[in-house]
Scaffold this motif. Structure first.
Motif, short mmCIF file in Angstrom:
data_model
loop_
_atom_site.label_atom_id
_atom_site.label_comp_id
_atom_site.label_asym_id
_atom_site.label_seq_id
_atom_site.Cartn_x
_atom_site.Cartn_y
_atom_site.Cartn_z
N PHE A 1 -10.89 31.16 47.58
CA PHE A 1 -9.69 31.99 47.62
C PHE A 1 -9.73 32.80 48.92
CE2 PHE A 1 -10.24 32.18 42.80
CZ PHE A 1 -9.20 31.33 42.53
N ASP A 2 -8.70 32.70 49.72
CA ASP A 2 -8.52 33.52 50.93
C ASP A 2 -9.62 33.31 51.97
OD1 ASP A 2 -6.17 34.56 49.97
OD2 ASP A 2 -7.05 36.45 49.27
N ILE A 3 -9.22 33.42 53.23
CA ILE A 3 -10.19 33.34 54.33
C ILE A 3 -9.79 34.39 55.34
CG2 ILE A 3 -10.97 31.95 56.27
CD1 ILE A 3 -11.57 29.78 54.53
N GLY A 4 -10.35 35.59 55.17
CA GLY A 4 -10.00 36.68 56.08
C GLY A 4 -10.61 36.48 57.45
N ARG A 5 -11.87 35.99 57.45
CA ARG A 5 -12.57 35.88 58.73
C ARG A 5 -13.34 34.57 58.87
NH1 ARG A 5 -15.94 41.30 59.94
NH2 ARG A 5 -14.21 42.72 60.33
N SER A 6 -13.18 33.67 57.95
CA SER A 6 -13.88 32.39 57.99
C SER A 6 -15.39 32.54 58.09
CB SER A 6 -13.37 31.54 59.17
OG SER A 6 -13.73 30.20 58.99
N PRO A 7 -16.03 33.06 57.04
CA PRO A 7 -17.50 33.13 57.04
C PRO A 7 -18.08 31.73 57.23
CG PRO A 7 -16.63 33.62 54.84
CD PRO A 7 -15.46 33.55 55.77
N ARG A 8 -19.26 31.68 57.78
CA ARG A 8 -19.84 30.42 58.23
C ARG A 8 -19.80 29.29 57.19
NH1 ARG A 8 -24.95 30.31 62.14
NH2 ARG A 8 -25.32 28.07 62.03
N ASP B 1 -4.61 41.08 46.23
CA ASP B 1 -4.38 42.52 46.34
C ASP B 1 -3.25 42.88 45.39
OD1 ASP B 1 -6.30 42.63 48.25
OD2 ASP B 1 -4.98 43.20 49.91
N THR B 2 -3.46 43.94 44.62
CA THR B 2 -2.49 44.22 43.55
C THR B 2 -2.57 45.66 43.07
OG1 THR B 2 -1.70 43.43 41.39
CG2 THR B 2 -4.07 43.56 41.70
N ARG B 3 -1.50 46.09 42.42
CA ARG B 3 -1.57 47.32 41.63
C ARG B 3 -2.04 46.95 40.23
NH1 ARG B 3 3.50 47.92 44.19
NH2 ARG B 3 3.40 49.38 45.93
N ILE B 4 -2.37 47.96 39.44
CA ILE B 4 -2.98 47.74 38.12
C ILE B 4 -2.06 47.01 37.14
CG2 ILE B 4 -2.23 49.98 37.13
CD1 ILE B 4 -5.73 48.41 36.68
N GLU B 5 -0.74 47.05 37.38
CA GLU B 5 0.21 46.44 36.44
C GLU B 5 -0.10 44.98 36.12
OE1 GLU B 5 1.01 48.74 38.46
OE2 GLU B 5 2.43 50.07 37.49
N VAL B 6 -0.75 44.29 37.05
CA VAL B 6 -1.03 42.87 36.83
C VAL B 6 -1.89 42.68 35.57
CG1 VAL B 6 -3.18 42.67 38.19
CG2 VAL B 6 -1.58 40.75 38.10
N VAL B 7 -2.71 43.67 35.27
CA VAL B 7 -3.59 43.58 34.08
C VAL B 7 -2.75 43.62 32.81
CG1 VAL B 7 -5.47 44.69 32.82
CG2 VAL B 7 -5.50 44.64 35.33
N GLU B 8 -1.74 44.47 32.80
CA GLU B 8 -0.89 44.60 31.62
C GLU B 8 0.07 43.42 31.48
OE1 GLU B 8 0.46 48.32 32.85
OE2 GLU B 8 -1.27 49.34 31.99
N HIS C 1 -2.00 36.02 49.84
CA HIS C 1 -0.94 36.62 50.64
C HIS C 1 -1.37 36.58 52.10
CE1 HIS C 1 -3.64 40.00 50.10
NE2 HIS C 1 -2.89 40.85 50.75
N ALA C 2 -0.48 37.08 52.97
CA ALA C 2 -0.69 36.83 54.40
C ALA C 2 -1.23 38.04 55.16
CB ALA C 2 0.62 36.35 55.03
N HIS C 3 -1.77 39.04 54.45
CA HIS C 3 -2.40 40.12 55.20
C HIS C 3 -3.61 39.58 55.97
CE1 HIS C 3 -0.56 43.73 52.82
NE2 HIS C 3 0.16 43.38 53.87
N MET C 4 -3.84 40.19 57.13
CA MET C 4 -4.86 39.66 58.04
C MET C 4 -6.24 39.54 57.38
SD MET C 4 -4.96 38.50 61.07
CE MET C 4 -3.90 39.17 62.33
N ASP C 5 -6.58 40.52 56.51
CA ASP C 5 -7.91 40.47 55.89
C ASP C 5 -8.05 39.36 54.84
OD1 ASP C 5 -6.11 42.15 54.44
OD2 ASP C 5 -7.77 43.07 53.33
N ARG D 1 -17.30 37.69 49.66
CA ARG D 1 -17.32 38.86 50.52
C ARG D 1 -15.92 39.44 50.55
NH1 ARG D 1 -19.32 37.34 56.25
NH2 ARG D 1 -20.94 36.22 55.15
N SER D 2 -15.84 40.76 50.45
CA SER D 2 -14.52 41.39 50.37
C SER D 2 -14.66 42.88 50.64
CB SER D 2 -13.93 41.15 48.98
OG SER D 2 -12.70 41.83 48.85
N ILE D 3 -14.06 43.32 51.71
CA ILE D 3 -13.97 44.75 52.03
C ILE D 3 -12.51 45.00 52.37
CG2 ILE D 3 -14.71 46.61 53.57
CD1 ILE D 3 -17.26 44.97 54.09
N GLY D 4 -11.92 46.00 51.71
CA GLY D 4 -10.50 46.28 51.90
C GLY D 4 -10.15 46.43 53.38
N GLY D 5 -9.08 45.76 53.81
CA GLY D 5 -8.61 45.87 55.18
C GLY D 5 -9.46 45.14 56.20
N MET D 6 -10.59 44.57 55.79
CA MET D 6 -11.45 43.90 56.76
C MET D 6 -11.56 42.40 56.51
SD MET D 6 -14.39 46.77 57.24
CE MET D 6 -15.15 46.03 58.64
#
Ligand SMILES: [Zn+2]
Ligand SMILES: [Zn+2]
Length: 280
Positions: free
Chosen positions: A30-37, A180-187, A49-53, A12-17
């Motif tokens: 990978f990542d636990i923005g809201r700890s789904p059940r 979360d990244t800009r496109i440069e990571v692909v290159e 990274h440490a963004h809340m989402d 599950r992944s929605i930007g900013g949420m």
């Protein structure tokens, strides 16, 4: 549950949420923005990274595991966030009056963590507004040495008994998750282009947020992916982290309109969950 490149993914992944990408067959996330059940069952979580989402659910996850008498979770965190995460959990221990047992493992690009005998995680640098790292999962298998390709089974068994090393370790990039990244990571990161399954954030899809603005926010725009279609060698690609402004219908329409044929057959969009009925 999705099945992509033969790998079960519960995402599950929605930007900013909220972002949480779980691999039920492998036991980690990978990542636990809201700890789904169901994430309570993941005993290893690798944080980008440490963004809340992406990290907001960390203390809740640790507390829920303790409540269920599950083993203390292992949290893999970027080096530069270790101290603050320790402090955050310390404050929650005081507030909650509980011990919140966890094991914190600092890891960064150049390091690796063995998840299973045949699977290692290696971080790579992403390109976000603040520090962020993606992770590549590499499988390690023993394969017959190429010079023994035409040799019969009995002969190989005989040589093995005689002490000859008949196999060599072969590594395959199974999954790359960019956070979360800009496109440069692909290159920049070969593993992003080569992993059998690529999980890539594509936060913005049309001119409501143009490319230049998407870049300023540290995210990928669909137009940037389309321009680089020929770079992707992946068997399957999961698009995640769509901005909450896009409906399921809009996501489907924009992908159909913009994705070149070279990508269309391999891309799976991670749609937001259907709107729940109004509560009474
Ligand atoms: Zn995010
Ligand atoms: Zn972020």
């Amino acid at each position: 549950m999705l099945q992509l490149a033969g790998i079960a993914v519960d995402a599950r992944s929605i930007g900013g949420m909220e972002t949480c990408i779980q691999f039920p067959g492998l036991g980690f996330a990978f990542d636990i923005g809201r700890s789904p059940r169901k994430s309570v069952h993941r005993d290893v979580v690798l944080f980008t990274h440490a963004h809340m989402d992406h990290m907001g659910g960390i203390a809740y996850h640790a507390a829920t595991r303790a409540l269920r008498h599950l083993s203390p979770p292992t949290y893999v965190v970027p080096h530069e966030k270790l101290e603050d995460v320790e402090r955050l959990l310390g404050i929650w221990r005081r507030l909650d009056g509980s011990s919140l047992p966890v094991e914190l493992v600092p890891l960064g690009p150049g390091g690796e963590l063995r998840l299973r005998r045949d699977l290692v995680a290696r971080p790579f640098r992403a390109d976000h507004v603040g520090p962020c790292q993606g992770y590549a999962l590499w499988s390690r298998r023993q394969k017959l040495r190429p010079e023994l390709a035409g040799v019969g089974g009995d002969e190989i068994a005989r040589r093995r008994r005689a002490g000859e090393v008949v196999t060599r370790p072969v590594e395959t990039p199974e999954v790359a998750f960019c956070g979360d990244t800009r496109i440069e990571v692909v290159e920049r990161e070969e593993v992003v282009r080569r992993a059998r399954l690529l999980i890539l954030e594509v936060t913005f899809l049309d001119d409501r947020v143009p490319v230049v603005e998407a870049r300023a926010k540290g995210h990928v725009h669909l137009d940037e992916v389309c321009e680089r279609a020929s770079l992707f060698e992946n068997e399957a690609i999961l698009f995640t982290h769509f901005s909450a402004r896009y409906t399921r219908h809009e996501i489907a329409r924009l992908l159909e309109k913009k994705l070149p044929a070279a990508l269309a057959g391999r891309v799976t969009p991670l749609y937001p969950p259907p709107a729940s009925p109004p509560s009474r």
